[in-house]
Scaffold this motif. Structure first.
Motif, PDB file in Angstrom:
ATOM      1  N   ALA A  73       0.831  -1.322  -0.051  1.00  0.00           N
ATOM      2  CA  ALA A  73       0.010  -0.242   0.289  1.00  0.00           C
ATOM      3  C   ALA A  73       0.799   1.125  -0.124  1.00  0.00           C
ATOM      4  CB  ALA A  73      -0.694   0.291   1.726  1.00  0.00           C
ATOM      5  N   SER A  74       0.060   2.422   0.426  1.00  0.00           N
ATOM      6  CA  SER A  74       0.872   3.924   0.155  1.00  0.00           C
ATOM      7  C   SER A  74       2.210   3.821   1.903  1.00  0.00           C
ATOM      8  CB  SER A  74       0.097   4.717  -0.637  1.00  0.00           C
ATOM      9  OG  SER A  74      -0.756   5.061   0.903  1.00  0.00           O
ATOM     10  N   TYR A  75       1.845   2.689   2.315  1.00  0.00           N
ATOM     11  CA  TYR A  75       2.508   3.323   3.343  1.00  0.00           C
ATOM     12  C   TYR A  75       2.856   1.688   4.251  1.00  0.00           C
ATOM     13  CZ  TYR A  75       4.321   4.779   8.344  1.00  0.00           C
ATOM     14  OH  TYR A  75       5.060   4.679   9.486  1.00  0.00           O
ATOM     15  N   PHE A  76       4.072   1.975   4.531  1.00  0.00           N
ATOM     16  CA  PHE A  76       4.088   1.010   6.306  1.00  0.00           C
ATOM     17  C   PHE A  76       5.826   1.534   6.758  1.00  0.00           C
ATOM     18  CE2 PHE A  76       6.519  -0.872   2.333  1.00  0.00           C
ATOM     19  CZ  PHE A  76       7.826  -1.035   3.285  1.00  0.00           C
ATOM     20  N   PRO A  77       5.484   1.277   8.765  1.00  0.00           N
ATOM     21  CA  PRO A  77       6.270   1.199   8.987  1.00  0.00           C
ATOM     22  C   PRO A  77       8.113   2.152   8.707  1.00  0.00           C
ATOM     23  CG  PRO A  77       5.037   0.530  10.272  1.00  0.00           C
ATOM     24  CD  PRO A  77       5.137  -0.482   9.160  1.00  0.00           C
ATOM     25  N   ASP A  78       8.156   3.208   8.802  1.00  0.00           N
ATOM     26  CA  ASP A  78      10.371   2.959   8.321  1.00  0.00           C
ATOM     27  C   ASP A  78      10.826   2.204   9.711  1.00  0.00           C
ATOM     28  OD1 ASP A  78       8.983   4.554   6.331  1.00  0.00           O
ATOM     29  OD2 ASP A  78       9.350   6.922   7.401  1.00  0.00           O
ATOM     30  N   PHE A  79      10.611   2.029  10.351  1.00  0.00           N
ATOM     31  CA  PHE A  79      11.322   0.877  11.453  1.00  0.00           C
ATOM     32  C   PHE A  79      11.365  -0.175  11.460  1.00  0.00           C
ATOM     33  CE2 PHE A  79       7.457   0.007  13.571  1.00  0.00           C
ATOM     34  CZ  PHE A  79       7.722  -0.954  13.767  1.00  0.00           C
ATOM     35  N   LEU A  80      10.874  -0.540  10.296  1.00  0.00           N
ATOM     36  CA  LEU A  80      10.990  -1.918  10.125  1.00  0.00           C
ATOM     37  C   LEU A  80      11.676  -2.459   8.501  1.00  0.00           C
ATOM     38  CD1 LEU A  80       7.045  -2.941   9.643  1.00  0.00           C
ATOM     39  CD2 LEU A  80       8.721  -3.361  11.301  1.00  0.00           C
ATOM     40  N   THR A  81      12.239  -1.572   8.139  1.00  0.00           N
ATOM     41  CA  THR A  81      13.337  -1.075   7.129  1.00  0.00           C
ATOM     42  C   THR A  81      14.430  -0.362   7.565  1.00  0.00           C
ATOM     43  OG1 THR A  81      12.250   0.208   5.765  1.00  0.00           O
ATOM     44  CG2 THR A  81      12.077  -1.889   5.448  1.00  0.00           C
ATOM     45  N   PRO A  82      14.944  -0.169   8.852  1.00  0.00           N
ATOM     46  CA  PRO A  82      16.751   0.387   9.299  1.00  0.00           C
ATOM     47  C   PRO A  82      17.646   0.771   8.336  1.00  0.00           C
ATOM     48  CG  PRO A  82      16.713  -1.262  10.795  1.00  0.00           C
ATOM     49  CD  PRO A  82      14.989  -1.523  10.008  1.00  0.00           C
ATOM     50  N   ALA A  83      18.702   1.673   8.421  1.00  0.00           N
ATOM     51  CA  ALA A  83      19.653   1.679   7.685  1.00  0.00           C
ATOM     52  C   ALA A  83      20.678   0.390   8.228  1.00  0.00           C
ATOM     53  CB  ALA A  83      20.431   3.012   7.962  1.00  0.00           C
ATOM     54  N   ASP A  84      20.556   0.605   9.356  1.00  0.00           N
ATOM     55  CA  ASP A  84      21.568  -1.130   9.475  1.00  0.00           C
ATOM     56  C   ASP A  84      20.892  -2.001   9.089  1.00  0.00           C
ATOM     57  OD1 ASP A  84      22.935   0.814  12.018  1.00  0.00           O
ATOM     58  OD2 ASP A  84      21.804   0.264  13.450  1.00  0.00           O
ATOM     59  N   GLY A  85      20.222  -2.761   8.286  1.00  0.00           N
ATOM     60  CA  GLY A  85      20.055  -3.905   8.021  1.00  0.00           C
ATOM     61  C   GLY A  85      20.844  -4.088   6.395  1.00  0.00           C
ATOM     62  N   GLN A 103       8.777   6.435  18.163  1.00  0.00           N
ATOM     63  CA  GLN A 103       9.073   6.439  16.607  1.00  0.00           C
ATOM     64  C   GLN A 103       7.799   5.560  16.600  1.00  0.00           C
ATOM     65  OE1 GLN A 103      12.885   5.288  14.894  1.00  0.00           O
ATOM     66  NE2 GLN A 103      11.590   4.834  12.686  1.00  0.00           N
ATOM     67  N   VAL A 104       8.284   3.987  17.069  1.00  0.00           N
ATOM     68  CA  VAL A 104       7.791   3.209  16.578  1.00  0.00           C
ATOM     69  C   VAL A 104       5.666   3.655  16.957  1.00  0.00           C
ATOM     70  CG1 VAL A 104       6.677   1.076  17.667  1.00  0.00           C
ATOM     71  CG2 VAL A 104       9.218   1.851  17.185  1.00  0.00           C
ATOM     72  N   ALA A 105       5.568   4.108  18.167  1.00  0.00           N
ATOM     73  CA  ALA A 105       4.773   4.642  17.901  1.00  0.00           C
ATOM     74  C   ALA A 105       4.119   5.342  17.378  1.00  0.00           C
ATOM     75  CB  ALA A 105       4.203   5.421  19.257  1.00  0.00           C
ATOM     76  N   ARG A 106       4.460   6.016  16.574  1.00  0.00           N
ATOM     77  CA  ARG A 106       4.317   7.424  15.859  1.00  0.00           C
ATOM     78  C   ARG A 106       4.066   7.058  14.601  1.00  0.00           C
ATOM     79  NH1 ARG A 106       7.933   9.917  16.205  1.00  0.00           N
ATOM     80  NH2 ARG A 106       9.706   9.318  13.928  1.00  0.00           N
ATOM     81  N   GLU A 107       4.942   5.992  13.971  1.00  0.00           N
ATOM     82  CA  GLU A 107       4.723   5.359  12.646  1.00  0.00           C
ATOM     83  C   GLU A 107       3.383   3.752  12.492  1.00  0.00           C
ATOM     84  OE1 GLU A 107       7.969   3.696  11.852  1.00  0.00           O
ATOM     85  OE2 GLU A 107       9.347   5.677  11.034  1.00  0.00           O
ATOM     86  N   VAL A 108       3.253   3.360  13.626  1.00  0.00           N
ATOM     87  CA  VAL A 108       2.139   2.437  13.848  1.00  0.00           C
ATOM     88  C   VAL A 108       0.841   2.752  13.374  1.00  0.00           C
ATOM     89  CG1 VAL A 108       0.949   0.736  15.244  1.00  0.00           C
ATOM     90  CG2 VAL A 108       3.333   0.413  14.913  1.00  0.00           C
ATOM     91  N   THR A 109       0.802   3.585  14.226  1.00  0.00           N
ATOM     92  CA  THR A 109      -0.419   5.002  14.273  1.00  0.00           C
ATOM     93  C   THR A 109      -1.032   5.252  12.994  1.00  0.00           C
ATOM     94  OG1 THR A 109      -0.355   6.143  16.597  1.00  0.00           O
ATOM     95  CG2 THR A 109      -1.644   7.171  14.916  1.00  0.00           C
ATOM     96  N   LYS A 110       0.511   6.489  12.437  1.00  0.00           N
ATOM     97  CA  LYS A 110       0.174   6.593  10.842  1.00  0.00           C
ATOM     98  C   LYS A 110      -0.422   4.879   9.869  1.00  0.00           C
ATOM     99  CE  LYS A 110       2.897   9.013   7.472  1.00  0.00           C
ATOM    100  NZ  LYS A 110       3.827   9.906   6.759  1.00  0.00           N
ATOM    101  N   LEU A 111       0.249   3.747  10.252  1.00  0.00           N
ATOM    102  CA  LEU A 111      -0.375   2.841   9.493  1.00  0.00           C
ATOM    103  C   LEU A 111      -2.240   2.816   9.676  1.00  0.00           C
ATOM    104  CD1 LEU A 111       0.559   0.301   7.928  1.00  0.00           C
ATOM    105  CD2 LEU A 111       1.026  -1.204   9.742  1.00  0.00           C
ATOM    106  N   ARG A 112      -2.162   2.861  10.528  1.00  0.00           N
ATOM    107  CA  ARG A 112      -3.397   2.498  11.183  1.00  0.00           C
ATOM    108  C   ARG A 112      -4.692   3.283  10.521  1.00  0.00           C
ATOM    109  NH1 ARG A 112      -1.863   1.577  17.201  1.00  0.00           N
ATOM    110  NH2 ARG A 112      -2.964   3.865  17.784  1.00  0.00           N
ATOM    111  N   GLU A 113      -3.932   4.426  10.889  1.00  0.00           N
ATOM    112  CA  GLU A 113      -4.657   5.427  10.230  1.00  0.00           C
ATOM    113  C   GLU A 113      -4.755   5.729   8.333  1.00  0.00           C
ATOM    114  OE1 GLU A 113      -2.980   9.049  11.791  1.00  0.00           O
ATOM    115  OE2 GLU A 113      -3.738   8.946  13.290  1.00  0.00           O
TER     116      GLU A 113
END
Length: 330
Positions: A73-85, A103-113
């Motif tokens: 979709a148009s969005y999934f959380p950024d913390f799941l693909t960190p630069a350290d990977g 960060q996790v709370a903000r991005e998960v909230t955005k995913l739900r919205e």
């Protein structure tokens, strides 16, 4: 449309990933389960992956845990693909565990919205729930990506060979113009025409990391947060193997034989001996014999990278393919 705005300094800091990014590949591979687009390019992997998930009992975890977090979709959380990977799966998973709760709370909230997500995703700020997620990601990678790692690495080496040839021939402009059909370089802006959201990212001297991806199909992907280190995940070139008796290649078949024609076509995007063998339907030992013949004839060049031999077309080889109905991707 997504637009990356370059400064002269950003052009000097353009980089191409040297190895597959395991977490981006996890994300892109999960997207392959959510669409039939490009299924032909991943048919062997898809069959093997479905069987592996069923055999290991991971299919439920994929449905209930991973797919809701990685929607196509148009969005999934950024913390799941960190630069350290970029340093490997372990480093990437550690980074997910260490991601700031805010960060996790903000991005998960955005995913739900934006997309919608199960209620349990609110608990990802808790250590135990995130540890469960990391275990699921590790098990998924081991079951469906690790068995294909050799091929993924081969394709990435081939892509770096292709980009090196492009850089030598047409410079950075050529590299930026040949990433994917939907990407256009209109100096000083790199435009992604079919991107699902409207966004402008000003690089401001940070440069851009290009990440070629085996499982990314058609539409490139970037991080949603413009303040994170800029990256662009783009699809590798996939081309279906033509039937060995395809009429369009009869002149080449008559000249080179079916096997050498197949190997020559594989070299159009750069190929290792093993990949050329798969493409031609022969053993690596047989393919090695034929690459020697093609190299001696001036149709391909071969260079050793670590323990892998990489083969690419010479101008003569590219011309021969083009004259016989095969479009070179070099």
């Amino acid at each position: 449309m997504l637009r990356f705005h370059f400064t002269p300094e950003d052009l000097t800091r353009l980089r191409i990933a040297t190895a597959p990014h395991p977490l981006w590949e996890i994300a892109a591979s999960l997207h392959r389960f959510q669409t039939h687009e490009g299924r032909w390019a991943y048919a062997p992997w898809y069959r093997t992956a479905r069987s592996a998930l069923s055999t290991t009992g991971l299919d439920r975890a994929v449905r209930t845990v991973l797919l809701p977090l990685f929607p196509r979709a148009s969005y999934f959380p950024d913390f799941l693909t960190p630069a350290d990977g970029a340093a490997g799966l372990d480093a990437g998973l550690e980074s997910i565990l260490a991601a700031p709760d805010r960060q996790v709370a903000r991005e998960v909230t955005k995913l739900r919205e934006i997309v919608g997500a199960p209620a349990w995703t609110r608990k990802l700020t808790d250590g135990p729930m995130r540890e469960q997620l990391v275990r699921a990601l590790r098990a998924y990678h081991h079951a469906v990506i690790t068995p294909f790692e050799e091929r993924i690495h081969e394709r990435l080496h081939a892509e770096r060979t292709r980009q090196t040839r492009t850089l030598c021939g047409t410079g950075i402009e050529g590299v930026l113009n040949t990433l994917a059909p939907s990407i256009r370089w209109r100096p000083p802006v790199l435009e992604l025409g079919n991107y699902p959201t409207e966004c402008d990212i000003h690089l401001n001297g940070r440069g851009l990391l290009l990440i070629p991806s085996y499982f990314c199909w058609n539409t490139p992907v970037s991080l949603a947060d413009p303040d994170l280190p800029p990256v662009l995940l783009y699809p590798l070139h996939h081309s279906p193997a033509a039937p060995q008796g395809a009429d369009g290649h009869l002149p080449l078949h008559a000249l080179l034989g079916i096997t050498r024609t197949g190997i020559l076509r594989a070299a159009a995007t750069g190929a290792t001996t093993t990949e050329a063998a798969r493409h031609a339907g022969v053993t690596p030992t047989t393919a090695s014999h034929h690459t020697t013949v093609l190299r001696d004839a001036g149709l391909i060049t071969s260079h050793r990278h670590a323990n892998t031999m990489l083969h690419a077309l010479t101008p003569l080889g590219a011309s021969l393919l083009q004259q016989n109905g095969t479009r070179s991707l070099l």
